[in-house]
Design a protein around this motif. Structure first.
Motif, mmCIF file in Angstrom:
data_model
loop_
_atom_site.group_PDB
_atom_site.id
_atom_site.type_symbol
_atom_site.label_atom_id
_atom_site.label_comp_id
_atom_site.label_asym_id
_atom_site.label_seq_id
_atom_site.Cartn_x
_atom_site.Cartn_y
_atom_site.Cartn_z
ATOM 1 N N MET A 212 -2.974 3.744 -4.734
ATOM 2 C CA MET A 212 -2.319 4.631 -5.686
ATOM 3 C C MET A 212 -3.089 5.946 -5.830
ATOM 4 O O MET A 212 -2.496 6.999 -6.061
ATOM 5 C CB MET A 212 -2.205 3.930 -7.038
ATOM 6 N N VAL A 213 -4.407 5.900 -5.668
ATOM 7 C CA VAL A 213 -5.237 7.096 -5.816
ATOM 8 C C VAL A 213 -4.856 8.147 -4.774
ATOM 9 O O VAL A 213 -4.834 9.343 -5.070
ATOM 10 C CB VAL A 213 -6.738 6.742 -5.746
ATOM 11 N N VAL A 214 -4.536 7.710 -3.553
ATOM 12 C CA VAL A 214 -4.123 8.658 -2.506
ATOM 13 C C VAL A 214 -2.899 9.440 -2.987
ATOM 14 O O VAL A 214 -2.852 10.671 -2.900
ATOM 15 C CB VAL A 214 -3.834 7.917 -1.181
ATOM 16 N N GLY A 215 -1.913 8.737 -3.518
ATOM 17 C CA GLY A 215 -0.725 9.401 -4.036
ATOM 18 C C GLY A 215 -1.010 10.270 -5.246
ATOM 19 O O GLY A 215 -0.423 11.344 -5.410
ATOM 20 N N LEU A 216 -1.919 9.824 -6.112
ATOM 21 C CA LEU A 216 -2.294 10.630 -7.281
ATOM 22 C C LEU A 216 -2.892 11.969 -6.854
ATOM 23 O O LEU A 216 -2.553 13.017 -7.408
ATOM 24 C CB LEU A 216 -3.292 9.880 -8.157
ATOM 25 N N VAL A 217 -3.777 11.925 -5.864
ATOM 26 C CA VAL A 217 -4.398 13.162 -5.370
ATOM 27 C C VAL A 217 -3.320 14.102 -4.824
ATOM 28 O O VAL A 217 -3.287 15.296 -5.146
ATOM 29 C CB VAL A 217 -5.470 12.859 -4.302
ATOM 30 N N GLU A 218 -2.422 13.566 -4.002
ATOM 31 C CA GLU A 218 -1.348 14.384 -3.430
ATOM 32 C C GLU A 218 -0.437 14.926 -4.528
ATOM 33 O O GLU A 218 -0.048 16.105 -4.508
ATOM 34 C CB GLU A 218 -0.539 13.563 -2.430
ATOM 35 N N GLN B 11 0.837 -1.205 0.000
ATOM 36 C CA GLN B 11 0.000 0.000 0.000
ATOM 37 C C GLN B 11 0.875 1.259 0.000
ATOM 38 O O GLN B 11 0.576 2.231 -0.703
ATOM 39 C CB GLN B 11 -0.947 0.002 1.207
ATOM 40 N N GLN B 12 1.953 1.251 0.794
ATOM 41 C CA GLN B 12 2.859 2.402 0.816
ATOM 42 C C GLN B 12 3.563 2.577 -0.526
ATOM 43 O O GLN B 12 3.762 3.698 -0.985
ATOM 44 C CB GLN B 12 3.896 2.249 1.940
ATOM 45 N N VAL B 13 3.935 1.464 -1.151
ATOM 46 C CA VAL B 13 4.551 1.531 -2.479
ATOM 47 C C VAL B 13 3.572 2.164 -3.462
ATOM 48 O O VAL B 13 3.941 3.051 -4.239
ATOM 49 C CB VAL B 13 4.995 0.131 -2.967
ATOM 50 N N LEU B 14 2.326 1.730 -3.442
ATOM 51 C CA LEU B 14 1.332 2.257 -4.387
ATOM 52 C C LEU B 14 1.048 3.739 -4.143
ATOM 53 O O LEU B 14 0.892 4.507 -5.097
ATOM 54 C CB LEU B 14 0.051 1.435 -4.326
ATOM 55 N N THR B 15 0.991 4.148 -2.875
ATOM 56 C CA THR B 15 0.772 5.567 -2.570
ATOM 57 C C THR B 15 1.951 6.392 -3.073
ATOM 58 O O THR B 15 1.771 7.418 -3.741
ATOM 59 C CB THR B 15 0.552 5.772 -1.057
ATOM 60 N N ALA B 16 3.166 5.935 -2.773
ATOM 61 C CA ALA B 16 4.360 6.639 -3.262
ATOM 62 C C ALA B 16 4.385 6.641 -4.783
ATOM 63 O O ALA B 16 4.755 7.638 -5.418
ATOM 64 C CB ALA B 16 5.622 5.989 -2.696
#
Length: 181
Positions: free
Chosen positions: A139-145, A59-64
């Motif tokens: 990944m969506v969390v990281g995309l938004v950021e 999950q951390q990899v996908l967010t990053a």
């Protein structure tokens, strides 16, 4: 996507990190070709490999990776297209399906996710996400950021409804700094 995962691994730990990700994923460390579709299994294995090598949860990899994806695509010439979707984070998020439709003209095999943006206040919204690829919602969390950063603002996203829990889509509560300018 796989090219961007390679770039992210190299940014985090150099060529040795990328080689280790490939070894863990049982994928030859050859260069991926941009604008080329690869089996989803390759991407999932790369995420697992990056998780093991970088010491992060998947999950951390996908967010990053979501944050990195925005930077990567901007550097590859897609930044103006992203920014043309609107001058604010809600406008860009609300225009993602139209953006994906334009990209599909160049990549007919693309199977992009679908998004719906519902604004609640000038600084809060709900982002709904549909994908036929399970497990990529972080990944969506990281995309938004990353999109907020590209637009010169800040935002955070919280996963509030999960397809993994039996729903037909994922939803995110997004707070952002509002319109910049």
């Amino acid at each position: 996507m796989n090219t961007a995962i390679a770039e992210m691994a190299r940014a985090a730990g150099g060529e040795d990190a990328w080689q280790a990700v490939c070894t863990h994923a049982r994928i030859p460390p050859t260069a991926f070709i941009g604008m080329t579709a690869y089996p989803d299994e390759v991407t999932y294995r790369l995420v697992d490999g990056a998780s093991a090598v970088l010491g992060l949860t998947p999950q951390q990899v996908l967010t990053a990776f979501g944050r990195h994806w925005v930077r990567y695509t901007s550097q590859q010439g897609w930044g103006p297209l992203l920014q043309s979707a609107g001058g604010s984070l809600p406008a860009v998020l609300g225009g993602l399906d139209a953006l994906h439709a334009r990209v599909r003209l160049m990549m007919p095999a693309l199977r992009p996710p679908s998004f719906r943006c519902v604004e609640f206040t000038p600084t809060t919204l709900r982002l709904d996400y549909w994908s036929d690829r399970p497990g990529l919602a972080p990944m969506v969390v990281g995309l938004v950021e990353g999109l907020a950063e590209l637009l010169g603002t800040t935002a955070s996203a919280t996963h509030v409804l999960a397809a993994a829990d039996g729903h037909d889509h994922d939803s995110f509560a997004v707070t952002h700094a509002g319109v910049v300018g």
